[in-house]
Design a protein around this motif. Structure first.
Motif, PDB file in Angstrom:
ATOM      1  N   UNK A   1      46.207  23.726  35.131  1.00 30.29           N
ATOM      2  CA  UNK A   1      46.171  25.051  35.790  1.00 30.29           C
ATOM      3  C   UNK A   1      47.480  25.816  35.555  1.00 30.29           C
ATOM      4  N   UNK A   2      48.589  25.081  35.598  1.00 33.62           N
ATOM      5  CA  UNK A   2      49.895  25.732  35.394  1.00 33.62           C
ATOM      6  C   UNK A   2      50.007  26.311  33.992  1.00 33.62           C
ATOM      7  N   UNK A   3      49.626  25.514  32.995  1.00 33.19           N
ATOM      8  CA  UNK A   3      49.717  26.004  31.601  1.00 33.19           C
ATOM      9  C   UNK A   3      48.766  27.188  31.396  1.00 33.19           C
ATOM     10  N   UNK A   4      47.571  27.100  31.999  1.00 33.43           N
ATOM     11  CA  UNK A   4      46.606  28.206  31.878  1.00 33.43           C
ATOM     12  C   UNK A   4      47.218  29.497  32.420  1.00 33.43           C
ATOM     13  N   UNK A   5      47.878  29.381  33.577  1.00 31.41           N
ATOM     14  CA  UNK A   5      48.466  30.567  34.201  1.00 31.41           C
ATOM     15  C   UNK A   5      49.636  31.103  33.369  1.00 31.41           C
TER      16      UNK A   5
ATOM     17  N   UNK B   1      50.560  34.891  31.508  1.00 30.73           N
ATOM     18  CA  UNK B   1      51.743  35.714  31.833  1.00 30.73           C
ATOM     19  C   UNK B   1      52.532  36.081  30.575  1.00 30.73           C
ATOM     20  N   UNK B   2      52.561  35.130  29.621  1.00 29.36           N
ATOM     21  CA  UNK B   2      53.401  35.310  28.422  1.00 29.36           C
ATOM     22  C   UNK B   2      52.520  35.409  27.180  1.00 29.36           C
ATOM     23  N   UNK B   3      52.846  36.382  26.319  1.00 31.41           N
ATOM     24  CA  UNK B   3      52.089  36.532  25.067  1.00 31.41           C
ATOM     25  C   UNK B   3      52.468  35.468  24.045  1.00 31.41           C
TER      26      UNK B   3
END
Ligand code: E4P
Length: 218
Positions: A41-45, A49-51
């Protein structure tokens, strides 16, 4: 030189991204543990946020499991960069991912010989750990400049040097002087980079003098 931030804290990443400071993010299992949230979930979020590239590291050490983990991480988003350790099994996984068109970051690099192996499999990034070498009394930054020098001698090497394990603004400056393509910086260090006592005293003086004019721009 590109700036990545070395954290799994989404709030810190968002703040720095909003300031226009971020070209990418690196995480590792210790940073995921520190952030205290679900890894996937953290990596997905973070990827939303970052391109730029977001390094997500495999957690196992055997080839079969690392391969499955790498493939799963690669599915999260198109900007995931799968991080593999600099071991024979890690590079075997890395090579297969590269052959499948996946960006990879080879981590835990402590020698130029290891960096040559990462270049051999066509790694997207090699991460020499500067601070951890300094910690054992070696000159971490000379590893970065050695790898940059070696890679520059060969046109077929496209692996980018990503200076990691950065402890302060001076490391960032030295990485830039060494010609590192990327530096990954803890949020605290990125904030420290703004600081200079003359900037603060100069601004205090300007604010006071402007007030004395009694004027307003707006
Ligand atoms: C790099 O990708 C690593 O996450 C990181 O820079 C490790 O740094 P440390 O030595 O501060 O743990």
């Amino acid at each position: 030189m590109k700036f990545f931030v070395d954290t799994a804290n989404v709030d810190e990443i968002r703040e720095l991204a909003d300031m226009g400071m971020l070209d990418g993010v690196t995480t590792n299992p210790s940073l995921i543990n520190k952030a205290g949230h679900d890894f996937i979930e953290t990596i997905t979020e973070i990827c939303k946020v970052v391109d730029g590239p977001v390094s997500a590291e495999v957690a196992s050490t055997d080839y079969e499991t690392m391969m499955k983990e790498g493939e799963k991480l690669a599915q999260i988003a198109s900007n995931v960069c799968v991080k593999v350790p600099l071991t024979p099994a890690g590079l075997k996984v890395g090579k297969q991912l590269v052959d499948n068109g996946q960006d990879i970051n080879v981590t835990l690099c402590f020698s130029a010989a290891q960096a040559l192996l990462a270049a051999k499999i066509g790694a997207t990034y090699i991460s020499p750990f500067v601070g951890r070498l300094d910690d054992i009394g070696q000159e971490g930054m000379s590893l970065v400049s050695d790898i940059v020098d070696i890679y520059e001698r060969y046109d077929h090497i496209h692996t980018q040097v990503l200076a990691a394990s950065v402890r302060g603004p001076q490391h960032v400056v030295q990485a830039a002087l060494a010609g590192s393509h990327v530096v990954t910086v803890p949020p605290k260090v990125l904030h420290q980079m703004f600081n200079h006592p003359l900037t603060k005293s100069g601004l205090d003086q300007f604010v006071a003098d402007w007030k004395a004019t009694g004027q307003s721009i707006l």
